[in-house]
Write a protein that holds these residues in place. Structure first.
Motif, PDB file in Angstrom:
ATOM      1  N   ILE A  41       9.676 -35.054 -61.287  1.00  0.00           N
ATOM      2  CA  ILE A  41      10.713 -34.920 -62.325  1.00  0.00           C
ATOM      3  C   ILE A  41      12.089 -34.790 -61.664  1.00  0.00           C
ATOM      4  N   LEU A  42      12.127 -34.091 -60.537  1.00  0.00           N
ATOM      5  CA  LEU A  42      13.402 -33.917 -59.822  1.00  0.00           C
ATOM      6  C   LEU A  42      13.792 -35.170 -59.030  1.00  0.00           C
ATOM      7  N   ASN A  43      12.833 -36.030 -58.764  1.00  0.00           N
ATOM      8  CA  ASN A  43      13.072 -37.233 -57.952  1.00  0.00           C
ATOM      9  C   ASN A  43      12.433 -38.461 -58.605  1.00  0.00           C
ATOM     10  N   PRO A  44      12.951 -38.861 -59.757  1.00  0.00           N
ATOM     11  CA  PRO A  44      12.278 -39.957 -60.473  1.00  0.00           C
ATOM     12  C   PRO A  44      12.189 -41.259 -59.674  1.00  0.00           C
ATOM     13  N   ASP A  45      13.108 -41.442 -58.710  1.00  0.00           N
ATOM     14  CA  ASP A  45      13.089 -42.709 -57.953  1.00  0.00           C
ATOM     15  C   ASP A  45      12.267 -42.633 -56.665  1.00  0.00           C
ATOM     16  N   LYS A  46      11.737 -41.457 -56.359  1.00  0.00           N
ATOM     17  CA  LYS A  46      10.926 -41.355 -55.131  1.00  0.00           C
ATOM     18  C   LYS A  46       9.439 -41.432 -55.468  1.00  0.00           C
ATOM     19  N   LYS A  47       8.682 -41.818 -54.466  1.00  0.00           N
ATOM     20  CA  LYS A  47       7.223 -41.835 -54.624  1.00  0.00           C
ATOM     21  C   LYS A  47       6.720 -40.420 -54.319  1.00  0.00           C
ATOM     22  N   VAL A  48       5.941 -39.839 -55.221  1.00  0.00           N
ATOM     23  CA  VAL A  48       5.370 -38.508 -54.975  1.00  0.00           C
ATOM     24  C   VAL A  48       3.850 -38.658 -54.906  1.00  0.00           C
ATOM     25  N   ILE A  75       6.257 -33.609 -45.981  1.00  0.00           N
ATOM     26  CA  ILE A  75       4.999 -32.986 -46.440  1.00  0.00           C
ATOM     27  C   ILE A  75       5.314 -31.535 -46.831  1.00  0.00           C
ATOM     28  N   LEU A  76       5.160 -31.259 -48.134  1.00  0.00           N
ATOM     29  CA  LEU A  76       5.415 -29.908 -48.657  1.00  0.00           C
ATOM     30  C   LEU A  76       4.064 -29.250 -48.958  1.00  0.00           C
ATOM     31  N   ALA A  77       3.886 -28.027 -48.491  1.00  0.00           N
ATOM     32  CA  ALA A  77       2.585 -27.367 -48.710  1.00  0.00           C
ATOM     33  C   ALA A  77       2.764 -25.962 -49.270  1.00  0.00           C
ATOM     34  N   HIS A  78       1.873 -25.604 -50.186  1.00  0.00           N
ATOM     35  CA  HIS A  78       1.885 -24.238 -50.732  1.00  0.00           C
ATOM     36  C   HIS A  78       1.076 -23.323 -49.813  1.00  0.00           C
ATOM     37  N   LEU A 115       8.783 -21.701 -55.978  1.00  0.00           N
ATOM     38  CA  LEU A 115      10.235 -21.885 -56.106  1.00  0.00           C
ATOM     39  C   LEU A 115      10.788 -22.606 -54.873  1.00  0.00           C
ATOM     40  N   ALA A 116      10.439 -22.126 -53.698  1.00  0.00           N
ATOM     41  CA  ALA A 116      10.964 -22.735 -52.468  1.00  0.00           C
ATOM     42  C   ALA A 116      10.542 -24.197 -52.358  1.00  0.00           C
ATOM     43  N   LEU A 117       9.337 -24.504 -52.816  1.00  0.00           N
ATOM     44  CA  LEU A 117       8.865 -25.894 -52.757  1.00  0.00           C
ATOM     45  C   LEU A 117       9.653 -26.770 -53.725  1.00  0.00           C
ATOM     46  N   ALA A 118       9.967 -26.241 -54.915  1.00  0.00           N
ATOM     47  CA  ALA A 118      10.779 -27.010 -55.876  1.00  0.00           C
ATOM     48  C   ALA A 118      12.188 -27.206 -55.296  1.00  0.00           C
ATOM     49  N   GLN A 119      12.704 -26.166 -54.630  1.00  0.00           N
ATOM     50  CA  GLN A 119      14.047 -26.292 -54.025  1.00  0.00           C
ATOM     51  C   GLN A 119      14.049 -27.341 -52.921  1.00  0.00           C
ATOM     52  N   GLN A 120      12.989 -27.354 -52.113  1.00  0.00           N
ATOM     53  CA  GLN A 120      12.890 -28.360 -51.049  1.00  0.00           C
ATOM     54  C   GLN A 120      12.799 -29.761 -51.663  1.00  0.00           C
ATOM     55  N   ALA A 121      11.996 -29.881 -52.718  1.00  0.00           N
ATOM     56  CA  ALA A 121      11.831 -31.187 -53.371  1.00  0.00           C
ATOM     57  C   ALA A 121      13.163 -31.668 -53.940  1.00  0.00           C
ATOM     58  N   ALA A 122      13.967 -30.720 -54.449  1.00  0.00           N
ATOM     59  CA  ALA A 122      15.240 -31.099 -55.067  1.00  0.00           C
ATOM     60  C   ALA A 122      16.233 -31.628 -54.036  1.00  0.00           C
ATOM     61  N   LYS A 123      16.101 -31.191 -52.790  1.00  0.00           N
ATOM     62  CA  LYS A 123      17.129 -31.591 -51.823  1.00  0.00           C
ATOM     63  C   LYS A 123      16.646 -32.561 -50.736  1.00  0.00           C
ATOM     64  N   THR A 124      15.400 -33.001 -50.813  1.00  0.00           N
ATOM     65  CA  THR A 124      14.884 -33.829 -49.723  1.00  0.00           C
ATOM     66  C   THR A 124      15.554 -35.215 -49.646  1.00  0.00           C
ATOM     67  N   LYS A 125      15.688 -35.686 -48.428  1.00  0.00           N
ATOM     68  CA  LYS A 125      16.245 -37.033 -48.224  1.00  0.00           C
ATOM     69  C   LYS A 125      15.113 -38.022 -47.878  1.00  0.00           C
ATOM     70  N   ALA A 126      13.890 -37.530 -47.874  1.00  0.00           N
ATOM     71  CA  ALA A 126      12.748 -38.393 -47.536  1.00  0.00           C
ATOM     72  C   ALA A 126      12.555 -39.461 -48.618  1.00  0.00           C
ATOM     73  N   ASP A 127      11.890 -40.560 -48.255  1.00  0.00           N
ATOM     74  CA  ASP A 127      11.608 -41.601 -49.247  1.00  0.00           C
ATOM     75  C   ASP A 127      10.363 -41.257 -50.064  1.00  0.00           C
ATOM     76  N   ILE A 128       9.430 -40.561 -49.410  1.00  0.00           N
ATOM     77  CA  ILE A 128       8.162 -40.214 -50.070  1.00  0.00           C
ATOM     78  C   ILE A 128       7.942 -38.707 -49.921  1.00  0.00           C
ATOM     79  N   ILE A 129       7.495 -38.071 -51.006  1.00  0.00           N
ATOM     80  CA  ILE A 129       7.123 -36.648 -50.937  1.00  0.00           C
ATOM     81  C   ILE A 129       5.604 -36.581 -51.023  1.00  0.00           C
ATOM     82  N   LEU A 130       4.975 -35.993 -50.010  1.00  0.00           N
ATOM     83  CA  LEU A 130       3.536 -35.745 -50.125  1.00  0.00           C
ATOM     84  C   LEU A 130       3.388 -34.266 -50.432  1.00  0.00           C
TER      85      LEU A 130
END
Ligand code: 13P
Ligand code: SF4
Length: 333
Positions: free
Chosen positions: A90-97, A41-44, A62-77
Motif C-alpha cells: 500500500i505504501l509502495n504501489p509501484d514496487k514489487k512486494v 529483505i525486511l524481517a519481523h 511499526l519499524a518495518l512499516a517505516q522501513q517499507a515507506a522509505k526504501t529505495k529498493a526495487d523489490i521488497i521481500l
C-alpha cells in the motif's frame, strides 16, 4: 520455450514448491539475487533465526512499516505475515512486494472480516475508527487511523477527548489501552491465537522458581497475564527492556522468535519463554510459536527471489483509501 511465459505460469499455491539444487549454497544465492535485483529483505522478530540473520532490517511492525515507506529498493521481500507485506505494498504501489508464503496469515487480522466490520461501522457512524496494523487492506480502507502496539497509546491520545472511538480488532490490546488512556472505547472482539494461549498457572510456577525474574508481556496477551507483568510493550519495547533493565532473568510472554534477537543483544541475561496452556511436542521448547510467521523458510525466500513470486497485490481503489490511515500513523510516530 519462452522463459518469461514459463515463469509467469509457474504454479503458486501460496508458495513456490519447486525442487532446489542440493549443491547450491542457499545463502550465497540469496545474497547474489538480492544484490542483482536491488531487493530489501525486511524481517519481523518472530521469524526463525536464520531468516533474521540474513535480513537487511529486523524490527517490530511499526519499524518495518517505516522501513517499507522509505526504501529505495526495487523489490521488497517481506519475511513476515500477509498484513505486513500488504502494508508495504500500500505504501509502495509501484514496487514489487514478495511474501515467500502467501499462506502466512494472521489470526488477529482474520478475526475482522470486511463485511461484518463494515456493518459494525455503519451502526456507529459518529465513531473514530482506530485499527491495529494487524488487519487486512479492506479494514484499513474503513479506518481513520492505524496503530501498532508501539504507538497505540500515543495514537489514542491524539484523538480529541469528545470523539468516540472504535478500536479493532484486538480486544486484549483494546482493553489494555482503555486502562492506560482512560478512554471508553468500543472494542471489536478479535484476538491473536498465539498471545491468548499463555498459561497463568505455569508462569506463576516459574515465578516461584525464579522469584527475581521480571515478567514481561506483549499487550496482545490476556488481561490476567498483563496484570502480573512487570513490563508490557511491543516486541521492540520488550527487547529494549531486556537490554536496559538491571534484572538478570526474564519470563517472556510473546512469540518465542524474539528470543533470538534478545540473546544476541543481551547475551548475559537468562531468558525464559512463557509457556502456553497446551504444550506441543513438535516445538523446540515449551513456548508460544506463531504458525503463520513460521511458514517462511530460507528455501521459500530463495525461490521467491529467483522467480519474483509470490507477489502481494492490493486493489488500487482499496489501496488509495488504506494508505490514508497508514500515513496518518507514520506522521504521528
Ligand atoms: P509488534 O512487533 O508490533 O509488537 O507486533 C507483534 C505481532 O503480533 C506481529 O504480528
Ligand atoms: Fe498474528 Fe498473533 Fe501471529 Fe502476530 S503472533 S502474526 S498477531 S497470529
Amino acid at each position: 520455450m519462452n522463459l518469461d511465459k514459463a515463469i509467469q505460469e509457474l504454479p503458486v499455491k501460496g508458495y513456490l514448491d519447486l525442487p532446489i539444487d542440493k549443491n547450491i549454497d542457499i545463502i550465497k544465492e540469496i545474497n547474489r539475487l538480492r544484490k542483482e535485483k536491488n531487493v530489501v529483505i525486511l524481517a519481523h522478530y518472530y521469524q526463525v533465526p536464520e531468516i533474521q540473520d540474513i535480513a537487511d532490517f529486523v524490527g517490530d511492525s511499526l519499524a518495518l512499516a517505516q522501513q517499507a515507506a522509505k526504501t529505495k529498493a526495487d523489490i521488497i521481500l517481506f519475511a513476515g505475515v500477509h498484513f505486513m507485506a500488504e502494508t508495504a505494498k500500500i505504501l509502495n504501489p509501484d514496487k514489487k512486494v514478495l511474501l515467500p508464503d502467501l499462506l502466512a496469515g494472521c489470526s488477529l487480522a482474520e478475526s475482522a472480516p470486511k463485511d461484518k466490520f463494515e456493518a459494525f461501522k455503519k451502526q456507529h457512524p459518529d465513531y473514530v475508527v482506530v485499527s491495529y496494523v494487524n488487519t487486512s487492506a479492506d479494514i484499513k480502507a474503513l479506518t481513520d487511523i492505524v496503530c501498532t502496539s508501539s504507538n497505540a497509546e500515543k495514537i489514542i491520545n491524539s484523538i480529541p477527548k469528545d470523539k468516540k472511538i472504535i478500536f479493532a480488532p484486538d480486544r486484549n490490546l483494546g482493553a489494555y489501552l482503555i486502562k492506560k488512556t482512560g478512554r471508553d472505547m468500543l472494542l471489536w472482539d478479535g484476538a491473536c491465537e498465539v498471545h491468548e494461549e499463555f498459561s497463568l498457572e505455569k508462569i506463576l510456577e516459574l515465578k516461584k522458581q525464579y522469584p527475581q525474574a521480571k515478567i514481561i508481556a506483549h499487550p496482545e496477551s490476556r488481561d490476567y497475564i498483563l496484570d502480573i507483568a512487570d513490563y508490557i510493550g511491543s516486541t521492540s519495547g520488550l527487547l529494549k527492556f531486556v537490554q536496559e533493565s538491571p534484572s538478570e532473568i526474564f519470563i517472556i510472554a510473546t512469540e518465542s522468535g524474539i528470543l533470538h534477537k534478545m540473546k544476541q543483544l543481551a547475551p548475559d541475561k537468562t531468558l525464559i519463554p512463557a509457556p502456553p496452556i497446551e504444550e506441543n511436542n513438535e516445538r523446540a521448547c515449551a513456548c508460544a510459536e506463531c504458525p503463520y510467521m513460521k511458514r517462511n523458510t530460507l528455501e521459500k525466500i530463495y525461490l521467491a527471489l529467483k522467480y519474483e513470486k509470490p507477489e502481494v497485490t492490493v486493489d488500487a481503489k482499496i489501496a488509495k483509501k488504506a494508505v490514508v490511515p497508514i500515513q496518518r500513523m507514520l506522521e504521528l510516530s
